[in-house]
Every structure is written in structure tokens, then in C-alpha cells.
Design an enzyme around this catalytic site. Structure first.
Site, short mmCIF file in Angstrom:
data_model
loop_
_atom_site.label_atom_id
_atom_site.label_comp_id
_atom_site.label_asym_id
_atom_site.label_seq_id
_atom_site.Cartn_x
_atom_site.Cartn_y
_atom_site.Cartn_z
N GLY A 50 16.24 20.56 74.31
CA GLY A 50 15.68 21.22 75.48
C GLY A 50 15.04 22.47 74.97
O GLY A 50 15.12 22.78 73.78
N CYS A 51 14.41 23.23 75.84
CA CYS A 51 13.76 24.45 75.40
C CYS A 51 14.83 25.48 75.04
O CYS A 51 14.65 26.32 74.19
CB CYS A 51 12.88 24.96 76.50
SG CYS A 51 11.80 26.28 76.02
N GLN A 52 15.97 25.43 75.72
CA GLN A 52 16.95 26.51 75.58
C GLN A 52 18.26 26.08 74.93
O GLN A 52 18.76 26.73 74.05
CB GLN A 52 17.24 27.10 76.96
CG GLN A 52 16.00 27.64 77.61
CD GLN A 52 16.31 28.64 78.69
OE1 GLN A 52 17.42 29.12 78.82
NE2 GLN A 52 15.32 28.96 79.48
N ALA A 118 14.74 22.96 81.50
CA ALA A 118 14.64 23.10 80.05
C ALA A 118 15.99 22.99 79.36
O ALA A 118 16.23 23.60 78.34
CB ALA A 118 13.99 24.44 79.70
#
Lengths: 139, 407
Positions: A50-52, A118
Site C-alpha cells: 500500500g502507499c503507507q 492506501a
């Protein structure tokens, strides 16, 4: 229990809590019950990015059933992952590929499946179903 | 106005009255975008209610009044940053668009194989990637000014980078991830001593710090409307006439031409040469209202108030056990990034959201910054003029509650 019976049980569990913070306490608690992926399997090919927050997901076929072990570097993500694994793990690949995961919406966690969160959860659900689809042909 | 009446200011922002997840909204994600005062919202409504028409084209009445309103913004921006000429103000889609324009057009004309471009280790991705792209296209080399553990630029290394191969320096005024205020005047002077132009990304500065482009002698300055209480989809590229005239157009289309035949097209003059196509007219017009709003409060007043609030937030957050502030530069503006031992920023962000508190979590589009500090990301609280000490207290209480659940 079938996938839907497990989902219904989770919906029941969550229905006791009205307050958001209590719901999240429960999610964090669920994270502690997640069957953890072997450290040796924490390889790039099993990362769902994920982005985070990161998720590791490892599939294993045993006696025609698909089992998942997983982990995440964020506690809430880990709890959400644990919910998915609880629902899907231990069923036939075809059942997993065909599963309708209505429980997420019903317990008020739909936002976590939105692409903007995200957290990799949406990709994880897709990946679990893809494993199901790919392995359904082999069983 | 000497001191700001924050209670009255909050009344100007309708959204601040709403609740989120059953709690009063505490909006601390102003670095991502600020909320809009009623004057800006009204300007947008008024545009569509009263004057909607394409700009720079029609002879009819509506086209004239919308063009006039759009051009008033250009002059307002000129005044706001003290540019010498209004045609040095190019209206773009935003900071990212402005930087891409310069990287592409300046790059096309002035950068060749083996040349060097200097950026810094604390840039937003939008001040990294456009330069990487032109480097790749032209065979140029990207040099990155490192930063210290406090999040300050290593100026000695910067000096050592400057050489005849350096074709441009592009750094931010204020870091979006750390809040560091960079010594831009010194950066510009050092580059100019070797005839190298400088682009300053002021996206996180222009709403907090008074900027005078002539005093700075900066060659390009870029910022966005939506981070300064204005609408999304509009931004500014200030460029010195000298450079803008030497650069080829960015995109082809309407508005940017003088004459078009199939054999040869001649280009319009500044600023229209760089403004192909119908712009975001309503945003352009409403930006004027945003600048009026800032001017009415006064940037000096805003800065003083925000600096006090930043100091208060820094002190209060530091009292939380295990909390580490990322970015401890001497000069900071309106941004506090932090991590809490044993927790992931994402977890804290999700729980704060459930308490009605909006912060940003993650790498803030500055992955290299996170890499330097060996963290996956931070929780970032970024302030605006309407934030209060009570909201900081709510943040601190929220972080404490989240940490108690997570650790």
C-alpha cells in the site's frame, strides 16, 4: 463453517459496539489472532504494497484447501488483514475466488477498501481471490 | 489589524463548523490543502451565476467581464509577490504544473548532455520527478543537496556543487514534510554568483511568509492556489521576463498563438505564450478573493500567530512519551511531523480520524526524506491561521488515546 457463516459471526461480534474507538479496539485485538507468516516467507514476492503500510501474504494449499498466513507493519492494517484471513483461509480455492465479502460493508469498514486509504487492503483482497482463482484450476 | 481575532476568522470558513465521525472537525492537514473562506466560495458561485464566459476570446460583454476578472487576479498576484511586470505571472494548474513547465521549457532550451541540475534532499516529488525526466531526456545529471539530522540543508555541499555545468537550482522555500524554512536568499545569491538561475518552490511558503521576488532576485517562483485558501486547479509560475522570453512554449493550442497557418505558427506574447487552452477560469478569478483575504489579515500577523501556535504544538507534543519530532530545524513554519515509538503513523492517523482530527500520515510525497530518517512515514500536523490552541490540545489528547490503544 462456511465463508458466509464466518462473516455473519463477525457482523454479530461487531454489532455489540457502537462507538468507533471500541470497534477499533476489537480490530486491534483481532490482529493478535492472525496466523503469522514465517519470517522466511517475508520476501518481496509476498509483499502487498500500500502507499503507507505493508502487508505480507503467503498462500498454501493443503488437502485442497487454501490457507493464508500474513503480517503487517501497522497494527490496524494487521487487524483488518486478520479479519480477511479469518473469513477466507481454510476454504477451497473456488469458494475463495467466488466469495462475496459483504461483512466489510456491514461492520462499517468499507472505507478501508477505498483506493484512497492506501493501506493495501483492497489489493490484498484482490490478491487472495487471485490465488483462489489460479489454484482452483489445480484442485 | 494588529492581532488576529481567530474566533471571527473561523466564522469565515463554513466547513470548520461541521462534524466528522460525530466529533467537531479539527482540521490539521493544511499542508495538503487549506479550507476556503466564504469570500472564495462566493467568488466561485458569483462567477457561474453572473459572468461565466470564456476568457481572452469574445467581444461580447460576458467574455469581457470574465477576462477582466481573470486579469485582475494576475495583477493581484503580481502585487502579492512584488513582481516587476504582470506578464511575468503565468497562471497554471498548480505548483506541479508550474515546475513541469519550467523543467520542460527551460530544459529544452538550456540543458544538454552532461549538464547538472541541483535539487535538495527535502524536495516534494513534484520538485524531483520533472527534473529527473529532463535529465533522462537530455543526459543531464541530478545533484542532490544533502540535509542534516535536524532537516537543514548542508550549505557547504551545496556550494561545492555549483560549477559551470550547473544549469539550474530548484529547491523549496519550506519543506512540506519537515517544515524547515530554507535560506533561499543565500541559495539564490550563491547560484547567481555563477550566473545560474534558481527556481523556488513556494507551495508551503506563500501562505505563511511574505515573499518579494525582486528582493529575492529569484528567477522562477511557483505556488498553488489551494494551499493559500484559494481554489484547487490554479497555480502560479512567476518567471523573470528574461528567462520566459528565451523559453519555448509549453503546450500548443488556443490562446498561446498569434497566427496559425499549416506552414508556420507564431506564438503569442507573455504571459499567453505559456497559457494554452481555456484556463480554470473560476479558480483563477477566485484566487483573487483568496489573496484579498490573506492581505486583509496581513501575512505578518498570520506568520506571528502561526509561529506561536507552532511553538505551542511543539512543546505540547514533546510531552508525549516516545514521541519524536522529525525535522528540528531552527527555522520552521507551520508543519510538525512526528513518529511515536512502537506505532505506525498509519494507525495513529486512522484513530485520530475517528476522533474527528484530520492529519496527514505517510511519506508526504517525499520518500527520500523518510529514507534519510529510516522511518516508513510520519504523522504530520500542518497549521493554518484558523487553527487554535484548543485544537492542538485535542490533537495531543487524541495521540495519547491512540498510543494507549496501540502500544
Amino acid at each position: 463453517m462456511t465463508i458466509n457463516e464466518i462473516q455473519d459471526e463477525l457482523i454479530d461480534d461487531f454489532s455489540f459496539y457502537q462507538d468507533w474507538m471500541e470497534k477499533y479496539e476489537l480490530i486491534i485485538q483481532m490482529g493478535k489472532e492472525l496466523p503469522l507468516i514465517d519470517e522466511a516467507n517475508k520476501q518481496d514476492q509476498f509483499i502487498i504494497k500500500g502507499c503507507q503500510s505493508k502487508v505480507w501474504l503467503f498462500p498454501e494449499l493443503k488437502d485442497g484447501k487454501l490457507f493464508f498466513t500474513a503480517d503487517s507493519d501497522a497494527v490496524i492494517t494487521k487487524g483488518l488483514v486478520s479479519l480477511m484471513v479469518k473469513v477466507l483461509s481454510g476454504h477451497s480455492p473456488k469458494e475463495i475466488a467466488d466469495a462475496d465479502l459483504y461483512f466489510i460493508d456491514q461492520i462499517g469498514l468499507k472505507e478501508h477498501l477505498s483506493p484512497t486509504r492506501a493501506n493495501g487492503l483492497l489489493s490484498m483482497v484482490k490478491q487472495m481471490k487471485l490465488y483462489g482463482l489460479a489454484l482452483a484450476a489445480k484442485v | 489589524m494588529d492581532t488576529l481575532d481567530i474566533k471571527t476568522i473561523r466564522e469565515d470558513f463554513p466547513i470548520l463548523k461541521r462534524e466528522v465521525n460525530g466529533k467537531p472537525l479539527v482540521y490539521l492537514d493544511n499542508g495538503a490543502t487549506t479550507q476556503k473562506p466564504k469570500a472564495v466560495i462566493d467568488a466561485i458561485i458569483n462567477y457561474y451565476t453572473d459572468m461565466n464566459s470564456n476568457v481572452h476570446r469574445g467581444v461580447h460583454y460576458l467574455s469581457q467581464i470574465s477576462t477582466d476578472a481573470f486579469e485582475i487576479t494576475r495583477r493581484k498576484v503580481q502585487e502579492f509577490i512584488n513582481a516587476k511586470h504582470d506578464y511575468e505571472i503565468i497562471i497554471t494548474k498548480g505548483t506541479t504544473d508550474s515546475i513541469n513547465l519550467v523543467a520542460s521549457c527551460y530544459g529544452q532550451e538550456f540543458i544538454s548532455n552532461g549538464d547538472e541540475i541541483i535539487i535538495s534532499a527535502m524536495e516534494h516529488h513534484s520538485n524531483i520527478v520533472p527534473w529527473q525526466m529532463i535529465c533522462e531526456a537530455k543526459g543531464a545529471i541530478l545533484k542532490v543537496i544533502p540535509m542534516t539530522e535536524h532537516g537543514e540543508l548542508d550549505m557547504e555541499t551545496y556550494k561545492s556543487f555549483l560549477n559551470p555545468k550547473t544549469k539550474i537550482v530548484a529547491v523549496n522555500y519550506v519543506s512540506n514534510a519537515l517544515g524547515t524554512i530554507n535560506p533561499v536568499k543565500e541559495i539564490i545569491d550563491l547560484a547567481h554568483a555563477q550566473n545560474i538561475p534558481v527556481l523556488i518552490d513556494a507551495a508551503q511558503a506563500v501562505q505563511h511568509i511574505k515573499i518579494d521576488v525582486q528582493a529575492l532576485d529569484v528567477d522562477f517562483l511557483v505556488f498553488s492556489g489551494h494551499k493559500m485558501y484559494g481554489p484547487t486547479g490554479v497555480g502560479v509560475l512567476y518567471g523573470k521576463e528574461y528567462w520566459l522570453n528565451k523559453m519555448p512554449p509549453y503546450q500548443g493550442g488556443g490562446d498561446m498563438i498569434k497566427d496559425v497557418t499549416f506552414e508556420k505558427t507564431t506564438y503569442n506574447e507573455l504571459p499567453f505564450k505559456f497559457e494554452a487552452g481555456t484556463p480554470n477560469i473560476e479558480a483563477g478569478i477566485a484566487l483573487n478573493a483568496a489573496i484579498d483575504y490573506i492581505n486583509r489579515l496581513g501575512l505578518d500577523n498570520i506568520k506571528k500567530y502561526e509561529d506561536d501556535l507552532l511553538q505551542y504544538a511543539t512543546e505540547k507534543l514533546q510531552e508525549i512519551k516516545g514521541l519524536r519530532i522529525i525535522g528540528t530545524a531552527k527555522e520552521k513554519s507551520s508543519v510538525i511531523s512526528f513518529v511515536v515509538e512502537g506505532t505506525h503513523p498509519y494507525d495513529i492517523g486512522v484513530l485520530l480520524d475517528k476522533m474527528g482530527i484530520a492529519v496527514r500520515t505517510g511519506h508526504h510525497c517525499a520518500q527520500p526524506v523518510m529514507e534519510q530518517f529510516h522511518i516508513p512515514g510520519t504523522v504530520r500536523a500542518s497549521l493554518a491561521v484558523y487553527n487554535t490552541k484548543e485544537e492542538i490540545d485535542a490533537l495531543v489528547a487524541g495521540v495519547n488515546r491512540a498510543v494507549a490503544m496501540l502500544v
